[in-house]
Design a protein around this motif. Structure first.
Motif, PDB file in Angstrom:
ATOM      1  N   ASN A  28       1.080  -0.925   0.054  1.00 26.54           N
ATOM      2  CA  ASN A  28      -0.055   0.400  -0.282  1.00 26.54           C
ATOM      3  C   ASN A  28       0.725   1.180   0.062  1.00 26.54           C
ATOM      4  N   SER A  29       0.950   2.018  -1.293  1.00 26.10           N
ATOM      5  CA  SER A  29       1.260   2.962  -1.192  1.00 26.10           C
ATOM      6  C   SER A  29       2.858   2.775  -0.357  1.00 26.10           C
ATOM      7  N   ILE A  30       3.494   2.181  -1.665  1.00 23.60           N
ATOM      8  CA  ILE A  30       5.210   2.396  -1.103  1.00 23.60           C
ATOM      9  C   ILE A  30       5.645   3.543  -1.682  1.00 23.60           C
ATOM     10  N   SER A  31       6.674   4.374  -1.713  1.00 27.19           N
ATOM     11  CA  SER A  31       7.211   5.008  -2.219  1.00 27.19           C
ATOM     12  C   SER A  31       9.515   4.771  -1.802  1.00 27.19           C
ATOM     13  N   LYS A  32       9.504   4.916  -2.905  1.00 21.42           N
ATOM     14  CA  LYS A  32      11.062   5.139  -2.155  1.00 21.42           C
ATOM     15  C   LYS A  32      11.636   6.185  -2.902  1.00 21.42           C
ATOM     16  N   SER A  33      12.996   6.804  -2.794  1.00 21.81           N
ATOM     17  CA  SER A  33      13.482   8.130  -3.659  1.00 21.81           C
ATOM     18  C   SER A  33      15.243   7.377  -2.931  1.00 21.81           C
ATOM     19  N   PHE A  34      15.896   7.722  -4.029  1.00 22.35           N
ATOM     20  CA  PHE A  34      17.954   7.416  -4.062  1.00 22.35           C
ATOM     21  C   PHE A  34      18.160   8.869  -3.875  1.00 22.35           C
ATOM     22  N   GLY A  35      18.583   9.554  -2.724  1.00 26.01           N
ATOM     23  CA  GLY A  35      18.388  11.235  -3.117  1.00 26.01           C
ATOM     24  C   GLY A  35      17.861  11.570  -3.283  1.00 26.01           C
ATOM     25  N   LEU A  40      10.211   5.577  -6.857  1.00 24.82           N
ATOM     26  CA  LEU A  40       8.551   4.588  -6.912  1.00 24.82           C
ATOM     27  C   LEU A  40       7.846   5.944  -5.997  1.00 24.82           C
ATOM     28  N   LYS A  41       6.208   5.868  -6.494  1.00 22.45           N
ATOM     29  CA  LYS A  41       5.426   6.834  -5.947  1.00 22.45           C
ATOM     30  C   LYS A  41       4.497   6.134  -5.818  1.00 22.45           C
ATOM     31  N   ASP A  42       4.032   5.787  -4.471  1.00 20.98           N
ATOM     32  CA  ASP A  42       2.804   5.817  -3.864  1.00 20.98           C
ATOM     33  C   ASP A  42       2.346   4.523  -4.002  1.00 20.98           C
ATOM     34  N   ILE A  43       2.609   3.351  -4.399  1.00 21.98           N
ATOM     35  CA  ILE A  43       2.291   2.057  -5.303  1.00 21.98           C
ATOM     36  C   ILE A  43       1.753   0.953  -4.895  1.00 21.98           C
ATOM     37  N   ASP A  44       0.672   0.468  -5.097  1.00 24.03           N
ATOM     38  CA  ASP A  44      -0.151  -0.578  -4.712  1.00 24.03           C
ATOM     39  C   ASP A  44       0.414  -1.319  -5.522  1.00 24.03           C
ATOM     40  N   LEU A  45       0.475  -2.543  -5.604  1.00 23.46           N
ATOM     41  CA  LEU A  45       1.005  -4.013  -6.118  1.00 23.46           C
ATOM     42  C   LEU A  45       0.399  -4.355  -5.006  1.00 23.46           C
ATOM     43  N   HIS A  46      -0.504  -5.675  -5.826  1.00 20.43           N
ATOM     44  CA  HIS A  46      -1.205  -6.803  -5.215  1.00 20.43           C
ATOM     45  C   HIS A  46      -1.370  -7.961  -6.555  1.00 20.43           C
ATOM     46  N   LEU A  47      -0.416  -9.472  -5.615  1.00 23.22           N
ATOM     47  CA  LEU A  47      -0.090 -10.660  -6.581  1.00 23.22           C
ATOM     48  C   LEU A  47      -0.854 -11.373  -5.461  1.00 23.22           C
ATOM     49  N   LYS A  48      -1.725 -11.754  -6.538  1.00 19.73           N
ATOM     50  CA  LYS A  48      -2.473 -13.374  -5.743  1.00 19.73           C
ATOM     51  C   LYS A  48      -1.947 -14.291  -5.255  1.00 19.73           C
ATOM     52  N   LYS A  49      -2.584 -15.146  -5.437  1.00 23.30           N
ATOM     53  CA  LYS A  49      -1.522 -16.181  -4.798  1.00 23.30           C
ATOM     54  C   LYS A  49      -1.839 -17.526  -5.829  1.00 23.30           C
ATOM     55  N   ASN A  50      -0.760 -17.519  -6.374  1.00 25.50           N
ATOM     56  CA  ASN A  50      -0.268 -18.018  -8.441  1.00 25.50           C
ATOM     57  C   ASN A  50      -1.187 -17.414  -9.387  1.00 25.50           C
ATOM     58  N   GLU A  51      -0.331 -16.790  -8.567  1.00 27.28           N
ATOM     59  CA  GLU A  51      -0.750 -15.212  -9.985  1.00 27.28           C
ATOM     60  C   GLU A  51       0.285 -15.042 -11.050  1.00 27.28           C
ATOM     61  N   ASN A  52       0.655 -15.097 -11.853  1.00 25.27           N
ATOM     62  CA  ASN A  52       1.899 -14.717 -12.794  1.00 25.27           C
ATOM     63  C   ASN A  52       1.629 -12.679 -12.807  1.00 25.27           C
ATOM     64  N   LEU A  53       2.021 -12.031 -12.615  1.00 27.60           N
ATOM     65  CA  LEU A  53       1.425 -10.580 -12.981  1.00 27.60           C
ATOM     66  C   LEU A  53       3.198 -10.098 -13.517  1.00 27.60           C
ATOM     67  N   THR A  75      14.141  -1.220   1.367  1.00 28.75           N
ATOM     68  CA  THR A  75      13.473  -0.842   1.886  1.00 28.75           C
ATOM     69  C   THR A  75      12.645   0.617   1.783  1.00 28.75           C
ATOM     70  N   PRO A  76      11.347  -0.080   1.143  1.00 27.59           N
ATOM     71  CA  PRO A  76      10.641   1.679   1.280  1.00 27.59           C
ATOM     72  C   PRO A  76      10.802   3.161   2.244  1.00 27.59           C
ATOM     73  N   ASP A  77      10.655   3.615   1.546  1.00 22.63           N
ATOM     74  CA  ASP A  77      10.759   4.699   2.868  1.00 22.63           C
ATOM     75  C   ASP A  77       9.448   5.287   3.669  1.00 22.63           C
ATOM     76  N   SER A  78       8.622   4.387   2.519  1.00 27.85           N
ATOM     77  CA  SER A  78       7.156   4.849   3.593  1.00 27.85           C
ATOM     78  C   SER A  78       5.754   4.171   2.208  1.00 27.85           C
ATOM     79  N   GLY A  79       4.948   3.793   3.403  1.00 30.76           N
ATOM     80  CA  GLY A  79       3.753   3.079   3.143  1.00 30.76           C
ATOM     81  C   GLY A  79       3.905   1.460   4.024  1.00 30.76           C
ATOM     82  N   SER A  80       3.629   0.270   3.338  1.00 27.95           N
ATOM     83  CA  SER A  80       3.404  -0.655   4.260  1.00 27.95           C
ATOM     84  C   SER A  80       3.647  -2.334   2.918  1.00 27.95           C
TER      85      SER A  80
END
Ligand SMILES: Nc1ncnc2c1ncn2[C@@H]1O[C@H](COP(=O)(O)OP(=O)(O)OP(=O)(O)O)[C@@H](O)[C@H]1O
Ligand SMILES: [Mg+2]
Length: 263
Positions: A28-35, A40-53, A75-80
């Motif tokens: 939920n809403s993960i972000s990552k900056s290098f300097g 990555l800006k507020d990414i929601d990534l959902h992978l279901k079991k047995n799914e190929n994404l 490690t993302p800067d924020s989000g879960s």
């Protein structure tokens, strides 16, 4: 496998995955900056079991960084970010290591150790786990994994004696030897000819079907995306701009989205 048979299998998997709400990866809403470079800006990534994404995006758009977040190397800067039901931020080091065993990562340009034989390369991950199997168990697992990628006859060869495609297949088998529940494939077919790429893609599909593995694949290879994906997400400027099945995105009216599907 013929395309129609592949599609049939994938539809079957789509139905079963669509029924289950269980997530292999949930962010939920993960972000990552290098300097000052926000990748990555507020990414929601959902992978279901047995799914190929499949994740597509231009070079430098953050695809590899996203995979590294899932395996806990970045490690993302924020989000879960929850992987197989575990919140990565709350894990102690030993718990993270335990979880990493369940997440296989075929990294971009994934290579073998040149100074080791295929057998030694394959045994390497098994020798590093805390509950290290016995010598004969290691032997059996190495042979079984090599057999599953059709390369048992190469067991005593050195990597320098193998073709690029064979090395890729062995690197894949080495990742699978720890029996992961999730596989992250970063450009698994890059640099291979069309036929070998298809073999790798079919192998990836087989991992999903036979072993129930869920996967995230980063690729520019349209054939790999078509063969392996249940769903595709397009990453741009740190976020997903489109999501859907291959055919849906290929026919998208959004020129930027459908441009990924033209050779
Ligand atoms: N460890 C790091 N330190 C600093 N910047 C980084 C680091 N890792 C990645 N980046 C930056 O993050 C951005 C995204 O990189 P990433 O490797 O995820 O791209 P990509 O989408 O995988 O590209 P490609 O298709 O070329 O592999 C780039 O600008 C890169 O320079
Ligand atoms: Mg990359």
């Amino acid at each position: 496998m013929e395309r129609s048979a592949q599609e049939g299998k994938k539809d079957e998997i789509n139905r079963t995955t669509a029924n289950g709400n269980e997530k292999a990866v949930d962010s939920n809403s993960i972000s990552k900056s290098f300097g000052s470079n926000t990748v990555l800006k507020d990414i929601d990534l959902h992978l279901k079991k047995n799914e190929n994404l499949v994740v597509m995006g231009r070079s430098g758009s953050g695809k590899s960084v996203l995979l590294k977040c899932v395996v806990g190397l970045v490690t993302p800067d924020s989000g879960s970010l929850t992987v197989l039901g575990k919140d990565l931020q709350e894990l102690e080091d030993h718990e993270l290591n335990e979880l990493r065993r369940k997440v296989g990562y075929l990294f971009q340009g994934g290579a073998l150790y040149d100074a080791m034989t295929v057998r030694e390369n394959m045994a390497f991950p098994l020798k590093r786990i805390p509950d290290r199997p016995s010598k004969s168990e290691i032997q059996d697992k190495v042979e079984e994994a090599l057999d599953s990628v059709g390369l048992i006859e190469s067991i005593d060869k050195m990597p320098s004696e193998l073709s690029g495609g064979m090395k890729k297949r062995i690197a894949l088998a080495r990742t699978l030897i720890l029996e992961p529940e999730i596989m992250l494939y970063d450009e698994p077919t890059t640099g291979l000819d069309i036929i070998t790429s298809k073999e790798i893609s079919n192998l990836m599909l087989e991992m999903q079907e036979k072993h129930g593995i869920s996967s995230i694949t980063v690729t520019h290879d349209l054939s790999c995306a078509r063969i392996t994906s249940n769903r595709i997400c397009i990453l741009r400027d740190g976020n997903f701009i489109a999501e859907g099945k291959y055919e849906e995105l290929e026919n998208s009216e959004n020129k930027e989205v459908n441009s990924f599907f033209k050779n």
